[in-house]
Design a protein around this motif. Structure first.
Motif: not given
Ligand SMILES: [Zn+2]
Length: 349
Positions: A146-148, A184-188, A287-289, A331-335
């Motif tokens: 959770s980097h935001h 290296v998440d898709a979001h900054k 993984a959201d990239v 970190a991120g990864g959706y669906g």
């Protein structure tokens, strides 16, 4: 998230799908629950993260709100709703259908502090070389990232910034004096950049000329939190305007140079760290990239499964060749297919 009536396409069984895949491939990597990982280190997973650990990173007044003692956790529930952007400006709900909820949001709220536990344990296992076989100084936590979240506010589906909380706790124990955060998440990693800057400004993370935590973020050049709307609302000197030590913005269509630019970034980070070498690295392995990720807003950065495997091995071998232990978080990864890149990487080890 659907059990809470939240319609954001987060797959609740990403972790289970990864574990299933490791079983199917007869992966020799040992798997441990967070409780088992904590016992390995002589710790109790339920109490390992303390109020002091949170206040070391976030505004103590904000942490006071998070530790809301009311039975309904009303203040914390409000913060969770804010982080997930469940309420529009006109008061109507966004991506939230409370009537469909089978579990109360309070439960999601109560899990927020525990979510920092896995990140810390992964770092500690890597640093103490408690891993197995050729990967003694490597540990991957199937959670975290959770980097935001910012100094005094929730952001981007999170309330607490577990990457910085985990890193600063390890440093506070005196076990590491210089750490890299490779995101290296898709979001900054904008919350991480803010928290590290703020702690440096407080004089807490400088030894001579070298920052004690060095941040690198490779991310979508545009799109949240760098979209027009977010930038228009942004406050000077705060996330998302603050830079990481190294930012690598990747524009749409630049997938074929992603790994090359990441390697350049890692080499630059190493050069700027000299004469020091980090004691530890945290990899925020979003993984959201992935081209088959289910979050429509990240479609402008779409790496193939092969490019992601190359990315993860690039980072791991860069660190291992230099003898730098690393803790990794999801970190991120959706669906429904978000589990594939992580499973593919772990199965390759
Ligand atoms: Zn993300």
């Amino acid at each position: 998230m659907s059990e809470y009536g939240i319609t954001i396409p987060m797959s609740g069984n990403r972790r289970e799908s990864i574990l299933c895949s490791l079983d199917e491939h007869k992966s020799p990597i040992p798997r441990r629950s967070w409780g088992e990982a904590a016992s390995l280190l002589g710790l109790d997973d339920k109490t390992v993260i303390t109020q002091a650990d949170l206040e070391r990173v976030h505004d103590p007044a904000y942490i006071g709100r998070i530790l809301d003692p009311s039975p309904g956790k009303e203040v914390l529930v409000k913060l969770i709703m804010e982080s997930l952007e469940l309420v529009n400006e006109d008061g109507t709900y966004n991506r939230y259908e409370p009537k469909k909820a089978v579990r109360p949001l309070r439960e999601l709220a109560e899990s927020q502090i525990y979510r920092c536990t896995g990140t810390y344990l992964a770092l500690k296992i890597a640093l103490e070389r408690r891993g197995e076989g050729p990967y003694k100084d490597f540990c991957f936590c199937l959670g975290g990232g959770s980097h935001h979240p910012r100094y005094d506010m929730p952001s981007g589906f999170g309330v607490l910034n577990d990457p910085v909380i985990g890193v600063r706790k390890i440093m506070a124990e005196g076990k590491a004096s210089f750490v890299w955060i490779i995101d290296v998440d898709a979001h900054k990693g904008d919350g991480t950049a803010e928290l590290i800057r703020f702690s440096r400004n407080r004089g807490e993370t400088f030894s001579g000329k070298t920052p004690e935590v060095f941040t690198l973020s490779a991310h979508m050049a545009s799109g949240w939190p760098l979209d027009e709307e977010s930038l228009a609302k942004a406050i000077p000197g705060r996330a998302p305007l603050l830079e990481s030590d190294i930012d690598i913005p990747i524009a749409a269509g630049e997938e074929n140079v992603y790994n090359e630019r990441l390697l350049q970034g890692l080499l630059e980070m190493e050069a700027r760290s000299l004469p020091r070498k980090p004691d530890l690295a945290l990899v925020v392995d979003g993984a959201d990239v992935y081209e088959k990720d289910g979050l429509p807003s990240t479609s402008c950065l779409a790496l193939t499964l092969e490019q992601m495997l190359e990315r993860d091995h690039l980072i791991l071998s860069f660190l291992q060749e230099r003898g730098i232990p690393s803790g990794w978080i999801m970190a991120g990864g959706y669906g429904p297919r978000a589990w594939e890149p992580t499973a593919n990487f772990l199965n390759s080890l």
